[in-house]
Design a protein around this motif. Sequence first.
Motif, mmCIF file in Angstrom:
data_model
loop_
_atom_site.group_PDB
_atom_site.id
_atom_site.type_symbol
_atom_site.label_atom_id
_atom_site.label_comp_id
_atom_site.label_asym_id
_atom_site.label_seq_id
_atom_site.Cartn_x
_atom_site.Cartn_y
_atom_site.Cartn_z
ATOM 1 N N SER A 78 0.741 -1.121 -0.029
ATOM 2 C CA SER A 78 0.075 -0.100 0.190
ATOM 3 C C SER A 78 0.617 1.328 -0.092
ATOM 4 O O SER A 78 0.326 2.445 0.076
ATOM 5 N N GLY A 79 2.121 1.102 -0.057
ATOM 6 C CA GLY A 79 3.115 2.231 0.071
ATOM 7 C C GLY A 79 4.337 2.150 0.891
ATOM 8 O O GLY A 79 4.535 0.882 1.191
ATOM 9 N N LEU A 80 5.130 2.767 0.777
ATOM 10 C CA LEU A 80 6.650 2.702 1.277
ATOM 11 C C LEU A 80 6.645 2.506 2.616
ATOM 12 O O LEU A 80 5.839 3.286 3.361
ATOM 13 N N PRO A 81 7.339 1.543 3.174
ATOM 14 C CA PRO A 81 7.517 1.655 4.848
ATOM 15 C C PRO A 81 7.806 3.066 5.544
ATOM 16 O O PRO A 81 8.713 3.496 5.108
ATOM 17 N N LYS A 82 7.210 2.857 6.519
ATOM 18 C CA LYS A 82 7.420 3.996 7.544
ATOM 19 C C LYS A 82 8.669 3.798 8.469
ATOM 20 O O LYS A 82 9.176 4.623 9.154
ATOM 21 N N SER A 83 8.900 2.633 8.857
ATOM 22 C CA SER A 83 10.113 1.966 9.689
ATOM 23 C C SER A 83 11.142 1.645 9.210
ATOM 24 O O SER A 83 11.255 1.011 7.882
ATOM 25 N N SER A 84 12.439 1.843 9.714
ATOM 26 C CA SER A 84 13.744 1.541 9.033
ATOM 27 C C SER A 84 13.815 0.001 9.064
ATOM 28 O O SER A 84 14.160 -0.429 7.987
ATOM 29 N N ALA A 85 13.263 -0.778 10.024
ATOM 30 C CA ALA A 85 13.204 -2.395 9.811
ATOM 31 C C ALA A 85 12.667 -2.501 8.480
ATOM 32 O O ALA A 85 13.298 -3.579 7.972
ATOM 33 N N ALA A 86 11.508 -2.121 8.438
ATOM 34 C CA ALA A 86 10.565 -2.625 7.467
ATOM 35 C C ALA A 86 11.300 -2.259 6.151
ATOM 36 O O ALA A 86 11.113 -2.827 5.116
ATOM 37 N N ASN A 87 11.959 -1.107 5.856
ATOM 38 C CA ASN A 87 12.666 -0.619 4.801
ATOM 39 C C ASN A 87 13.782 -1.595 4.532
ATOM 40 O O ASN A 87 13.817 -1.624 3.198
ATOM 41 N N ARG A 88 14.404 -1.926 5.295
ATOM 42 C CA ARG A 88 15.539 -2.929 5.170
ATOM 43 C C ARG A 88 14.961 -4.039 4.431
ATOM 44 O O ARG A 88 15.463 -4.719 3.779
ATOM 45 N N ALA A 89 13.851 -4.812 5.018
ATOM 46 C CA ALA A 89 13.110 -5.785 4.657
ATOM 47 C C ALA A 89 12.834 -5.687 3.164
ATOM 48 O O ALA A 89 13.126 -6.534 2.347
ATOM 49 N N LEU A 90 12.108 -4.487 2.918
ATOM 50 C CA LEU A 90 11.818 -4.369 1.450
ATOM 51 C C LEU A 90 13.005 -4.229 0.493
ATOM 52 O O LEU A 90 12.857 -4.746 -0.599
ATOM 53 N N SER A 91 14.154 -3.436 1.100
ATOM 54 C CA SER A 91 15.317 -3.668 0.158
ATOM 55 C C SER A 91 15.929 -5.227 -0.041
ATOM 56 O O SER A 91 16.545 -4.949 -1.308
ATOM 57 N N ASN A 92 15.780 -5.833 0.839
ATOM 58 C CA ASN A 92 16.204 -7.247 0.557
ATOM 59 C C ASN A 92 15.023 -8.259 -0.407
ATOM 60 O O ASN A 92 15.364 -9.444 -0.484
ATOM 61 N N LEU A 93 14.111 -7.761 -0.748
ATOM 62 C CA LEU A 93 12.940 -8.537 -1.466
ATOM 63 C C LEU A 93 13.444 -9.093 -2.908
ATOM 64 O O LEU A 93 14.099 -8.323 -3.624
ATOM 65 N N GLN A 94 13.313 -10.200 -3.019
ATOM 66 C CA GLN A 94 13.828 -10.793 -4.150
ATOM 67 C C GLN A 94 12.539 -11.046 -5.346
ATOM 68 O O GLN A 94 12.777 -11.791 -6.257
ATOM 69 N N CYS A 95 11.464 -10.307 -5.345
ATOM 70 C CA CYS A 95 10.828 -10.187 -6.424
ATOM 71 C C CYS A 95 10.298 -8.789 -6.442
ATOM 72 O O CYS A 95 10.425 -7.915 -5.643
ATOM 73 N N ASP A 96 9.388 -8.706 -7.569
ATOM 74 C CA ASP A 96 8.894 -7.064 -7.785
ATOM 75 C C ASP A 96 7.723 -6.800 -7.079
ATOM 76 O O ASP A 96 6.864 -7.703 -6.517
ATOM 77 N N ILE A 97 7.378 -5.452 -6.684
ATOM 78 C CA ILE A 97 6.547 -5.032 -5.918
ATOM 79 C C ILE A 97 5.266 -4.665 -6.900
ATOM 80 O O ILE A 97 5.392 -4.039 -7.924
ATOM 81 N N ILE A 98 3.984 -5.178 -6.466
ATOM 82 C CA ILE A 98 2.824 -5.029 -7.578
ATOM 83 C C ILE A 98 1.967 -3.809 -6.625
ATOM 84 O O ILE A 98 1.530 -4.003 -5.606
ATOM 85 N N PRO A 99 1.388 -2.782 -7.550
ATOM 86 C CA PRO A 99 0.416 -2.190 -6.817
ATOM 87 C C PRO A 99 -0.638 -2.705 -6.194
ATOM 88 O O PRO A 99 -1.162 -3.458 -6.835
ATOM 89 N N LEU A 100 -1.206 -1.999 -5.129
ATOM 90 C CA LEU A 100 -2.473 -2.788 -4.209
ATOM 91 C C LEU A 100 -3.729 -2.361 -5.114
ATOM 92 O O LEU A 100 -4.420 -3.509 -5.186
ATOM 93 N N ASP A 101 -3.406 -1.697 -6.185
ATOM 94 C CA ASP A 101 -4.713 -1.481 -7.015
ATOM 95 C C ASP A 101 -5.107 -2.587 -7.712
ATOM 96 O O ASP A 101 -6.234 -2.833 -8.295
#
Length: 456
Positions: A78-101
Amino acid sequence: MRKLIEFQILDQNAEKQNFDLSILMNNAGTNVANHIIDNYNNTKIVTIVCGNGNNGGDGYVVANILIEKGFQVNVLNSGLPKSSAANRALSNLQCDIIPLDDLGKFKDSSDILLDCLLGSGIKGEIRSPLDEYISLMNGFSLIISVDVPSGFGTKHSIIPDKTLTFHDFKTNMNSKNSGEIILLDINFPAEIDSMTGPGELLLYPVWNTSNRKGENGKVAIVGGGPFSGAPSLAALGSYRSGSDLVHVFVPENSYEAVSKFIPELIVHKLNGEQINPHNIEDLFNYDFDSVVIGPGMGKDSKSFEAVQILIDNYDNVVIDADAINLYNFSSKNIVLTPHKGEIERLEIRPTEDAMNQFALDNNITLVLKGETDFITNGEYFKYNKTGHPRMAVGGTGDVLAGFVGTLLAKGLSGYEAGRLACYSLGLAGEKSYDEIGSGFLPTDLAVSLSKVLKKS
């Protein structure tokens, strides 16, 4: 079982102690992924819906592990993470992000929907477009929520088949609103779980602008006779912590001193020179939200009888100072606030095990005051280390008792009130020392307390 706010408190306290929340996020995501791996074939298509909080971070961790195990994974957020921990997890993601729409495109092809959209930190009702996403998510064939169903406790909530919850069960979660509930251990540090911190300030009620006089707490202070300063300071502590109305009931020999203390006090003169079962009858003409009994009361046996009568007639009671003794506590919302010298009257030693057992057996909250405060309701306990040595000055405990009375009047449980009171009054002591110096008084402490609570 704990309220949702307790998990927000834990997160804030962990951050205060510089604990890396990424560790908990990895533990949570790993546990959720292992549950899916152990219970479903890797031919299943898993669609993970992530929000912008730490729940979303959990989802990113899950996604990576499932991808490594051969699952087909779709990740929407639904959008970019607000916490640094979640940001780090997103930066390590091994697939593309799909819009929630695009969520509707995956409804028919997904075997499992993993709900990581909203966690325990939501406030108020769910607004658009999240309410629409939740309605769409509820149409998937198999839904697993992570920690709590998104929107839990609101009009727009995920109704999952299963909820994988962390650390402890949550109040009001049941099979109807959460499906099968499975508790996962994410190794939350015990030392953080058992220590107060800035998260405790979340317990202080938000001011309601529509409240009228009296609706923010009506507190009775009962004490005095041998000592007049103590009930005055307890009343000051109650006012400075947010009560609307504070009535002070004192024997006639304390009336003049207490009535001249501050003009805001509503002081009642009781016949005689001691609190007793007969002269407290005037209390019952008022509708008090809580009663604080004991400051300056003395230890006359008739006064102890009066304490029992108040316990029998009021649901929210603080028992302090001279009133601390053994009673029939009647399963009320009761807080006892002894120091180490007073706890002997309860016929227990000031050890963690003994105090936990006493609180559990009597269904009360026990607050042992000292250099390190100890707060327990028998089921849970915490230590508090805020404060300053100057707080050993006489009258500090009276301010604390009045403060706890305010919090009970505002609807907090005894355990919530004890933790919040010890932590924030300790901060007030530190603030008083910084601003005034070594000679600060309980009256200064009460003013500093009001300033501390302003920031909560």
